[in-house]
Design an enzyme around this catalytic site. Structure first.
Site, PDB file in Angstrom:
ATOM      1  N   HIS A  68       0.858  -1.183   0.000  1.00  0.00           N
ATOM      2  CA  HIS A  68       0.000   0.000   0.000  1.00  0.00           C
ATOM      3  C   HIS A  68       0.894   1.233   0.000  1.00  0.00           C
ATOM      4  O   HIS A  68       2.133   1.120  -0.043  1.00  0.00           O
ATOM      5  CB  HIS A  68      -0.969  -0.028   1.190  1.00  0.00           C
ATOM      6  CG  HIS A  68      -0.302  -0.247   2.523  1.00  0.00           C
ATOM      7  ND1 HIS A  68       0.632   0.616   3.044  1.00  0.00           N
ATOM      8  CD2 HIS A  68      -0.426  -1.251   3.429  1.00  0.00           C
ATOM      9  CE1 HIS A  68       1.035   0.184   4.210  1.00  0.00           C
ATOM     10  NE2 HIS A  68       0.428  -0.957   4.472  1.00  0.00           N
ATOM     11  N   GLU A  69       0.266   2.393   0.085  1.00  0.00           N
ATOM     12  CA  GLU A  69       0.985   3.658  -0.009  1.00  0.00           C
ATOM     13  C   GLU A  69       2.114   3.757   1.047  1.00  0.00           C
ATOM     14  O   GLU A  69       3.145   4.379   0.801  1.00  0.00           O
ATOM     15  CB  GLU A  69      -0.032   4.798   0.130  1.00  0.00           C
ATOM     16  CG  GLU A  69       0.418   6.141  -0.363  1.00  0.00           C
ATOM     17  CD  GLU A  69       0.935   6.184  -1.803  1.00  0.00           C
ATOM     18  OE1 GLU A  69       0.482   5.402  -2.666  1.00  0.00           O
ATOM     19  OE2 GLU A  69       1.826   7.023  -2.053  1.00  0.00           O
TER      20      GLU A  69
ATOM     21  N   HIS B  28       4.089   1.319   2.085  1.00  0.00           N
ATOM     22  CA  HIS B  28       5.263   0.633   1.521  1.00  0.00           C
ATOM     23  C   HIS B  28       5.886   1.475   0.405  1.00  0.00           C
ATOM     24  O   HIS B  28       7.103   1.573   0.277  1.00  0.00           O
ATOM     25  CB  HIS B  28       4.871  -0.722   0.923  1.00  0.00           C
ATOM     26  CG  HIS B  28       4.291  -1.689   1.912  1.00  0.00           C
ATOM     27  ND1 HIS B  28       2.961  -2.027   1.918  1.00  0.00           N
ATOM     28  CD2 HIS B  28       4.862  -2.383   2.911  1.00  0.00           C
ATOM     29  CE1 HIS B  28       2.736  -2.907   2.879  1.00  0.00           C
ATOM     30  NE2 HIS B  28       3.872  -3.139   3.500  1.00  0.00           N
TER      31      HIS B  28
ATOM     32  N   GLN C  56       6.997 -15.476  11.899  1.00  0.00           N
ATOM     33  CA  GLN C  56       6.534 -14.382  12.757  1.00  0.00           C
ATOM     34  C   GLN C  56       5.029 -14.426  13.032  1.00  0.00           C
ATOM     35  O   GLN C  56       4.483 -13.504  13.613  1.00  0.00           O
ATOM     36  CB  GLN C  56       6.953 -13.020  12.188  1.00  0.00           C
ATOM     37  CG  GLN C  56       6.281 -12.591  10.902  1.00  0.00           C
ATOM     38  CD  GLN C  56       6.927 -11.339  10.321  1.00  0.00           C
ATOM     39  OE1 GLN C  56       8.000 -11.379   9.735  1.00  0.00           O
ATOM     40  NE2 GLN C  56       6.270 -10.199  10.480  1.00  0.00           N
TER      41      GLN C  56
ATOM     42  N   GLU D 161       7.718   3.525  10.667  1.00  0.00           N
ATOM     43  CA  GLU D 161       7.604   3.791  12.104  1.00  0.00           C
ATOM     44  C   GLU D 161       6.308   3.223  12.671  1.00  0.00           C
ATOM     45  O   GLU D 161       6.150   3.138  13.880  1.00  0.00           O
ATOM     46  CB  GLU D 161       7.644   5.303  12.364  1.00  0.00           C
ATOM     47  CG  GLU D 161       9.031   5.880  12.237  1.00  0.00           C
ATOM     48  CD  GLU D 161       9.085   7.350  12.634  1.00  0.00           C
ATOM     49  OE1 GLU D 161       8.011   7.975  12.781  1.00  0.00           O
ATOM     50  OE2 GLU D 161      10.192   7.854  12.772  1.00  0.00           O
ATOM     51  N   LYS D 162       5.388   2.857  11.806  1.00  0.00           N
ATOM     52  CA  LYS D 162       4.119   2.289  12.276  1.00  0.00           C
ATOM     53  C   LYS D 162       4.360   1.088  13.201  1.00  0.00           C
ATOM     54  O   LYS D 162       3.715   0.943  14.214  1.00  0.00           O
ATOM     55  CB  LYS D 162       3.296   1.885  11.051  1.00  0.00           C
ATOM     56  CG  LYS D 162       2.325   0.778  11.270  1.00  0.00           C
ATOM     57  CD  LYS D 162       0.930   1.276  11.289  1.00  0.00           C
ATOM     58  CE  LYS D 162      -0.100   0.224  11.631  1.00  0.00           C
ATOM     59  NZ  LYS D 162       0.323  -1.133  11.568  1.00  0.00           N
TER      60      LYS D 162
ATOM     61  N   SER E 268      -2.344   0.068   6.954  1.00  0.00           N
ATOM     62  CA  SER E 268      -1.890  -1.263   7.348  1.00  0.00           C
ATOM     63  C   SER E 268      -2.550  -2.280   6.436  1.00  0.00           C
ATOM     64  O   SER E 268      -3.718  -2.105   6.049  1.00  0.00           O
ATOM     65  CB  SER E 268      -2.310  -1.546   8.803  1.00  0.00           C
ATOM     66  OG  SER E 268      -2.211  -2.927   9.073  1.00  0.00           O
TER      67      SER E 268
ATOM     68  N   ARG F 207      -3.655  -4.895   7.323  1.00  0.00           N
ATOM     69  CA  ARG F 207      -4.752  -5.515   8.084  1.00  0.00           C
ATOM     70  C   ARG F 207      -6.015  -4.652   8.117  1.00  0.00           C
ATOM     71  O   ARG F 207      -7.061  -5.143   8.542  1.00  0.00           O
ATOM     72  CB  ARG F 207      -4.288  -5.849   9.502  1.00  0.00           C
ATOM     73  CG  ARG F 207      -3.236  -6.959   9.494  1.00  0.00           C
ATOM     74  CD  ARG F 207      -2.965  -7.559  10.852  1.00  0.00           C
ATOM     75  NE  ARG F 207      -2.220  -8.804  10.733  1.00  0.00           N
ATOM     76  CZ  ARG F 207      -0.928  -8.945  11.031  1.00  0.00           C
ATOM     77  NH1 ARG F 207      -0.246  -7.932  11.496  1.00  0.00           N
ATOM     78  NH2 ARG F 207      -0.330 -10.119  10.874  1.00  0.00           N
TER      79      ARG F 207
HETATM   80  O1  PAF Z   1       7.017  -5.212   8.753  1.00  0.00           O
HETATM   81  C1  PAF Z   1       6.932  -6.226   8.015  1.00  0.00           C
HETATM   82  O2  PAF Z   1       6.270  -6.230   6.983  1.00  0.00           O
HETATM   83  C2  PAF Z   1       7.648  -7.502   8.424  1.00  0.00           C
HETATM   84  O3  PAF Z   1       7.644  -7.662   9.821  1.00  0.00           O
HETATM   85  C3  PAF Z   1       9.090  -7.586   7.889  1.00  0.00           C
HETATM   86  C4  PAF Z   1       9.971  -6.498   8.458  1.00  0.00           C
HETATM   87  C5  PAF Z   1       9.061  -7.490   6.370  1.00  0.00           C
HETATM   88  C6  PAF Z   1       9.707  -8.927   8.271  1.00  0.00           C
HETATM   89  O4  PAF Z   1       8.977  -9.997   7.759  1.00  0.00           O
END
Ligand code: PAF
Length: 286
Positions: free
Chosen positions: A34-35, A37, A61, A148-149, A189, A191
């Protein structure tokens, strides 16, 4: 834009650039771009000769019961966005390239990850630290950019990179980029798409009430009182629960119970319906 899904190919491309003396920036992502990134990508483009974006939905993760299977995967659409941003290389490895059979190593930055999201999501930050350490070793960038989010993630990665000498030794090797927000203030986000229309409208209370709390703290209100008011305001606005609402030192993430004397951060995680939203805001030192 070149695309690599094998480490050998990635290394050949990157070492060619390095031999030519080019500066390389890495933007690690899990896709569903999204914007927010794309802002990281533009910032990377301004700081380096070559921009590498990784897209890898990192199973390590996600905890049991989290949204690994449902996490949006849109490689073709993401790839088109990155071409439009003039990204040089998309690194999109399959799981077995990152975690081959017998993979047994975990990277952990215990001190910064015990609280906040770390407490609610056991193992999450070890999974992030492990994959980011691998990405740094694979790409060997001069700098890497993170939003920073995910403030706790950013603080942890800064510490890990410093402790393990992972990114070339520049003071500004790990770059935190300010959160990109919707017009009503909600942080972008991947999500947010899980929210219903009603939940999405109510979610705007999160940044709004956080702003109010930071203003109260900056005006000298007792921290505990400002945080309690914030929690209640979020529940009144329709949040199902507040995982945490805390004031922390911006570098060490140590919790602060009094007015901050160093730069601090208000950190919040709260659940809107089934979706867990996080956000943070700077709180200036008094
Ligand atoms: O912030 C994210 O999207 C993920 O935690 C990252 C840093 C790409 C690691 O998988």
């Amino acid at each position: 834009m070149q695309t690599a899904d094998r480490l050998e190919v990635l290394r050949t491309i990157v070492s060619g650039w390095r031999a030519g003396g080019e500066r390389i920036a890495l933007v690690p992502t899990m896709g569903a771009l999204h914007e927010g990134h794309l802002t990281l990508v533009r910032e990377a483009r301004a700081r380096a000769d070559r921009v590498v974006v990784s897209i890898f939905v990192n199973p390590a993760q996600f905890g049991p019961g989290e949204d690994l299977a449902a996490y949006p995967r849109r490689l073709a659409a993401d790839s088109a966005l990155l071409v439009a941003e003039r990204v040089d290389l998309l690194w999109a490895p399959p799981v077995e390239e990152v975690y081959p059979q017998g993979f047994a190593t975990t990277t952990s930055v215990a001190v910064l990850t015990a609280d906040f999201c770390g407490a609610a999501r056991p193992g999450h930050f070890d999974g992030v630290a492990t994959v980011v350490a691998k990405l740094f070793n694979q790409v060997q960038p001069d700098c890497a950019l993170f939003g920073e989010k995910d403030f706790q993630q950013l603080a942890m990665i800064r510490r890990m990179a410093r402790d393990l000498d992972l990114v070339r030794p520049h003071a500004d090797a790990i770059i935190g980029v300010p959160t990109v927000r919707e017009p009503d203030g909600l942080a972008l986000s991947s999500r947010n798409q899980y929210l219903t229309a009603e939940e999405r409208a109510a979610a705007a209370a999160l940044p709004r009430e956080m702003q109010a709390a930071t203003a109260q703290i900056a005006a000298g209100a007792p921290v505990a009182e400002a945080l309690a008011t914030l929690e209640q305001a979020l529940i009144d606005a329709g949040f199902a629960s507040v995982d945490y609402a805390a004031l922390a030192d911006a570098e060490t993430l140590a919790q602060l119970h009094e007015q901050p004397h160093h730069p601090a951060r208000l950190l919040v995680a709260a659940r809107m319906g089934r979706t867990r939203l996080i956000d943070n805001l700077p709180v200036p030192a008094v």
